[in-house]
Every structure is written in C-alpha cells, then in structure tokens.
Design a protein around this motif. Structure first.
Motif, PDB file in Angstrom:
ATOM      1  N   LEU A 162       8.744   7.352  -5.902  1.00 24.20           N
ATOM      2  CA  LEU A 162       8.693   6.785  -4.553  1.00 24.20           C
ATOM      3  C   LEU A 162       8.211   5.334  -4.584  1.00 24.20           C
ATOM      4  N   LEU A 163       7.362   5.012  -5.544  1.00 22.79           N
ATOM      5  CA  LEU A 163       6.936   3.619  -5.708  1.00 22.79           C
ATOM      6  C   LEU A 163       8.140   2.726  -5.994  1.00 22.79           C
ATOM      7  N   CYS A 164       9.000   3.151  -6.915  1.00 27.17           N
ATOM      8  CA  CYS A 164      10.181   2.343  -7.258  1.00 27.17           C
ATOM      9  C   CYS A 164      11.114   2.196  -6.055  1.00 27.17           C
ATOM     10  N   LEU A 165      11.279   3.270  -5.287  1.00 26.11           N
ATOM     11  CA  LEU A 165      12.097   3.174  -4.065  1.00 26.11           C
ATOM     12  C   LEU A 165      11.460   2.206  -3.070  1.00 26.11           C
ATOM     13  N   SER A 166      10.129   2.242  -2.997  1.00 28.69           N
ATOM     14  CA  SER A 166       9.402   1.340  -2.111  1.00 28.69           C
ATOM     15  C   SER A 166       9.610  -0.115  -2.517  1.00 28.69           C
ATOM     16  N   ILE A 167       9.584  -0.376  -3.801  1.00 29.54           N
ATOM     17  CA  ILE A 167       9.774  -1.748  -4.299  1.00 29.54           C
ATOM     18  C   ILE A 167      11.171  -2.249  -3.929  1.00 29.54           C
ATOM     19  N   TYR A 168      12.170  -1.412  -4.169  1.00 28.04           N
ATOM     20  CA  TYR A 168      13.544  -1.836  -3.864  1.00 28.04           C
ATOM     21  C   TYR A 168      13.704  -2.096  -2.365  1.00 28.04           C
ATOM     22  N   ALA A 169      13.149  -1.206  -1.543  1.00 22.28           N
ATOM     23  CA  ALA A 169      13.243  -1.384  -0.094  1.00 22.28           C
ATOM     24  C   ALA A 169      12.508  -2.644   0.354  1.00 22.28           C
ATOM     25  N   THR A 170      11.360  -2.899  -0.242  1.00 23.89           N
ATOM     26  CA  THR A 170      10.571  -4.088   0.097  1.00 23.89           C
ATOM     27  C   THR A 170      11.361  -5.359  -0.189  1.00 23.89           C
ATOM     28  N   ILE A 171      11.945  -5.432  -1.375  1.00 22.50           N
ATOM     29  CA  ILE A 171      12.711  -6.624  -1.758  1.00 22.50           C
ATOM     30  C   ILE A 171      13.928  -6.789  -0.846  1.00 22.50           C
ATOM     31  N   ALA A 172      14.640  -5.704  -0.605  1.00 23.74           N
ATOM     32  CA  ALA A 172      15.867  -5.777   0.199  1.00 23.74           C
ATOM     33  C   ALA A 172      15.573  -6.249   1.622  1.00 23.74           C
ATOM     34  N   LEU A 213       4.270  -3.142   5.850  1.00 26.94           N
ATOM     35  CA  LEU A 213       4.635  -1.959   6.638  1.00 26.94           C
ATOM     36  C   LEU A 213       5.485  -0.990   5.825  1.00 26.94           C
ATOM     37  N   ILE A 214       6.402  -1.530   5.023  1.00 21.94           N
ATOM     38  CA  ILE A 214       7.238  -0.665   4.187  1.00 21.94           C
ATOM     39  C   ILE A 214       6.376   0.078   3.165  1.00 21.94           C
ATOM     40  N   SER A 215       5.471  -0.657   2.495  1.00 21.40           N
ATOM     41  CA  SER A 215       4.606  -0.003   1.508  1.00 21.40           C
ATOM     42  C   SER A 215       3.702   1.017   2.182  1.00 21.40           C
ATOM     43  N   MET A 216       3.237   0.707   3.398  1.00 22.99           N
ATOM     44  CA  MET A 216       2.401   1.660   4.137  1.00 22.99           C
ATOM     45  C   MET A 216       3.187   2.931   4.453  1.00 22.99           C
ATOM     46  N   ALA A 248      -2.055   1.221  -4.398  1.00 24.27           N
ATOM     47  CA  ALA A 248      -1.173   1.301  -5.563  1.00 24.27           C
ATOM     48  C   ALA A 248       0.235   0.811  -5.244  1.00 24.27           C
ATOM     49  N   TYR A 249       0.666   0.966  -3.986  1.00 26.96           N
ATOM     50  CA  TYR A 249       2.013   0.564  -3.573  1.00 26.96           C
ATOM     51  C   TYR A 249       2.066  -0.861  -3.018  1.00 26.96           C
ATOM     52  N   ALA A 250       0.908  -1.429  -2.682  1.00 28.37           N
ATOM     53  CA  ALA A 250       0.870  -2.725  -1.992  1.00 28.37           C
ATOM     54  C   ALA A 250       1.609  -3.796  -2.796  1.00 28.37           C
ATOM     55  N   PRO A 251       2.538  -4.526  -2.166  1.00 24.04           N
ATOM     56  CA  PRO A 251       3.388  -5.487  -2.881  1.00 24.04           C
ATOM     57  C   PRO A 251       2.746  -6.856  -3.052  1.00 24.04           C
ATOM     58  N   GLY A 252       1.555  -6.868  -3.639  1.00 25.71           N
ATOM     59  CA  GLY A 252       0.871  -8.134  -3.908  1.00 25.71           C
ATOM     60  C   GLY A 252       0.815  -8.395  -5.402  1.00 25.71           C
ATOM     61  N   GLY A 253      -0.014  -9.346  -5.802  1.00 21.22           N
ATOM     62  CA  GLY A 253      -0.172  -9.638  -7.217  1.00 21.22           C
ATOM     63  C   GLY A 253      -0.835  -8.479  -7.943  1.00 21.22           C
ATOM     64  N   VAL A 254      -0.399  -8.207  -9.144  1.00 20.40           N
ATOM     65  CA  VAL A 254      -0.910  -7.063  -9.891  1.00 20.40           C
ATOM     66  C   VAL A 254      -2.417  -7.177 -10.094  1.00 20.40           C
ATOM     67  N   GLU A 255      -2.882  -8.357 -10.538  1.00 23.67           N
ATOM     68  CA  GLU A 255      -4.317  -8.514 -10.791  1.00 23.67           C
ATOM     69  C   GLU A 255      -5.125  -8.323  -9.518  1.00 23.67           C
ATOM     70  N   ALA A 256      -4.650  -8.936  -8.423  1.00 19.76           N
ATOM     71  CA  ALA A 256      -5.395  -8.854  -7.165  1.00 19.76           C
ATOM     72  C   ALA A 256      -5.395  -7.435  -6.610  1.00 19.76           C
ATOM     73  N   MET A 257      -4.259  -6.766  -6.613  1.00 21.22           N
ATOM     74  CA  MET A 257      -4.185  -5.415  -6.064  1.00 21.22           C
ATOM     75  C   MET A 257      -4.994  -4.429  -6.924  1.00 21.22           C
ATOM     76  N   ALA A 258      -4.938  -4.607  -8.236  1.00 22.26           N
ATOM     77  CA  ALA A 258      -5.744  -3.755  -9.114  1.00 22.26           C
ATOM     78  C   ALA A 258      -7.230  -3.992  -8.866  1.00 22.26           C
ATOM     79  N   ALA A 259      -7.600  -5.254  -8.661  1.00 23.53           N
ATOM     80  CA  ALA A 259      -9.001  -5.582  -8.395  1.00 23.53           C
ATOM     81  C   ALA A 259      -9.458  -4.991  -7.068  1.00 23.53           C
TER      82      ALA A 259
END
Length: 342
Positions: free
Chosen positions: A89-99, A271-274, A294-305
């Motif tokens: 579902l994360l991968c589907l979320s990423i594709y939907a976010t970009i589109a 909103l899509i990631s939510m 985990a799904y939030a479409p931000g920077g990896v370092e920042a979201m992990a932090a």
C-alpha cells in the motif's frame, strides 16, 4: 574550512539550536527538528547565507540512523513479513502521490511535465536535482518545490498529530543510553558502512548506514541502548538545519512565486498519504500515526527523525522509508523515460 565558512557554520548551528530549544520549551512535537528547520529557513529567506559542512550533515544523519537502528529487536524479524500489505500500500500511495501532485503542477500552475514529475518525487531530492541538472525540466523550480515540500511536511506533520489527537507512540525500544565505548563502536562502524553506501550514490546513505549497523548490533545483542539524549538532540538540530541551508541562494521572490504551487501539491500529497495510512491502519491494526509518518512523502532523513522523535516504532518507519527510496529509484527514471518516449 575558510574563516567565512566557519563563521556561517557557527551562525547556522546557533540559529538552529535556538529554534530547537524554543520549540522544545513550547512543547511542540518533534521540537528540535521542526524548530531548527523553521528558524534556519526563515533566516535563509531573509537573504543570509547559511552553511553546514557535508561531514557535519552526514554525522547528524548517522546519529539519527543509529538511534533508529536501536529499535530493531529479535521479534522484529518475525514481524517484517507481516508488513507486506503495508509495504504494498505504501508503493501504491507513492505512485498516487506523484501522479496527483504532478497533475496539479501541470494543470493548475503550468509546469512542464518533467518539472512537475521531479518536483513531485517524494524523498529523492538528490535524484530529482541530478535529473534536472541533466536538462530535464526547470532545475530552480524543482529545487524550490522540493525544499518547500520538506519544510512544510516537517512542520505540518507533527502539528497534524496534535490536531487529530494522535498521541506519541510507545515503541518499546531501549530506554537506556549506550555506554561510551559501544556508542563509539556503533558510530565508527556506521560511518564506514555509510561511506561504502554513499560511494554507490544511494540516497540517505549515512542514515541508512547508521541504521543498518545499529540494527545488526541490537538484533545480535552485541549492544543495547541508544545514543544519549544530548546527541540525539544535536542530530535533530543538524537534520533540521539542513533544510534551512538548502534555501541559501534562492531568491525570496522565487519562493513567493512558487508558494501557492508548493502548498497545493504538498497538501494533496499529505492528504493522499493520510488516506492510504488510514486504510492501512484499518486493515493491519497498526497505529494510524505510526503508519502516517512511515507513508509521509517528505525527506527520508526528516521523516525518519520525526518518527523517532514521536517515539513510533523506529524499525517499522525505517523499513518503509527504505522501501520508498528503493521504489522511487526505479519509478522516477522509468516515468521520465516513459514520458519522453510517449
């Protein structure tokens, strides 16, 4: 470093730390990261030239990665298989976010297809900028839109947790600090592994290297504990300040020109990631706040932090953002080629 770089580094760290302390005193979630990011970004927008040495930036990411890795335990190995649905579902979320974000930037703000694609790619800033530098799209617009994405999500995500009444997690990770020698060993080994990963041009190399070494050390019971609080605070300050430094040299007029486009595309992405996080939480029983980070479409370092600062399951958050990087490294070049051959 030259005297000018030393002076600008000291100023950047002082401003970032001040913002971090102020937000901490105000009781804001993920305060050190968000406070440092907002304070340094505001200063950069005013035209002040900020600077952080690459090595210092990498060490900040290494500390965050080492802290994330401390959340890995024996039981995690049995749980990873159960995260399969969440990762799909994360991968589907990423594709939907970009589109959707790409469509908003093209139809709503007149951006060309390449610029809209690279600006909508969540968490691969270096890849997006390298493709833009090769002549794909407007490099300045991609940089500004990506930097605004990182800043807005880093500030809004913890605030959204408050508004929605989501409490910080209870990860069950170690609550003790690593002793000096194990801490040094984990950081040195993490730096070595990170350097090897960075040589292969993999994004978030120092976060990933620190996490991998720390995770292996904890799963095998070689060490138990996490970097001390003062060191984690410093890592958050550096990670947040990196966001502000990225605005150095960008004209405020350009930022204002793209502000509405940034808010629109990032708002849609959030909103899509939510929405996907809500579906995943309902299907898996995982905490919604943890899944959203985990799904939030931000920077990896920042979201992990942020996940670490909010005490969500570091292993879950880290594995998902690692999956996101890997998926995007294949998806973005494919989408760019598909666009050019269409």
């Amino acid at each position: 470093m030259h005297i000018d770089q030393i002076t600008r580094t000291a100023m950047t760290l002082a401003v970032g730390t001040t913002g971090a302390v102020a937000m901490s005193l105000a009781g804001f979630p993920a305060a050190p990261l968000v406070g440092a990011a907002l304070a340094t970004s505001a200063l950069a927008w005013s035209g002040v030239k900020l600077y952080l040495p690459t090595r210092l930036r990498d060490m900040g990411f290494l500390v965050i990665g080492s802290a994330l890795g401390s959340g890995f335990r024996h039981e995690i190995l049995g749980q990873v298989g159960g995260w399969a649905l969440s990762l799909i579902l994360l991968c589907l979320s990423i594709y939907a976010t970009i589109a959707i974000s790409r469509l908003i930037l093209m139809k709503g703000f007149g951006k060309d297809s390449d610029t809209a694609l690279l600006a909508s790619s969540p968490g691969t800033l270096s890849l997006a900028l390298s493709l833009a530098a090769d002549g794909r799209g407007d490099a300045t617009a991609v940089l500004i839109l990506q930097c605004m994405r990182l800043l807005i999500l880093s500030a809004v995500l913890p605030l959204g947790m408050i508004i929605l009444g989501i409490n910080p997690g209870a990860s069950g990770g170690p609550t003790v600090d690593l002793a000096a020698l194990p801490l040094i060993a984990v950081l040195v080994a993490g730096a070595a592994v990170s350097w090897l990963i960075a040589k292969r041009k993999f994004p978030a190399a120092y976060l990933l290297g620190g996490m991998v070494v720390s995770a292996v050390a904890h799963v095998t019971d070689l060490v138990h504990g996490m970097p001390p609080e003062w060191l984690r605070f410093a890592g958050f300050c550096v990670t947040g300040s990196v966001m502000g430094v990225r605005f150095t040299g960008i004209r405020p007029a350009d930022i204002l020109r793209l502000a509405v486009a940034s808010i629109a595309s990032v708002g849609a992405a959030a909103l899509i990631s939510m929405g996907f996080a809500g579906v995943t939480a309902a299907l898996t029983g995982l905490p919604f706040g943890q899944v959203w980070v985990a799904y939030a479409p931000g920077g990896v370092e920042a979201m992990a932090a942020i996940g670490l600062a909010l005490d969500f399951d570091g292993a879950y958050v880290a594995v998902h953002h690692l999956c996101r990087i890997t998926f995007l490294l294949a998806l973005i070049p494919w989408m760019a080629r598909r666009r050019n051959t269409a």
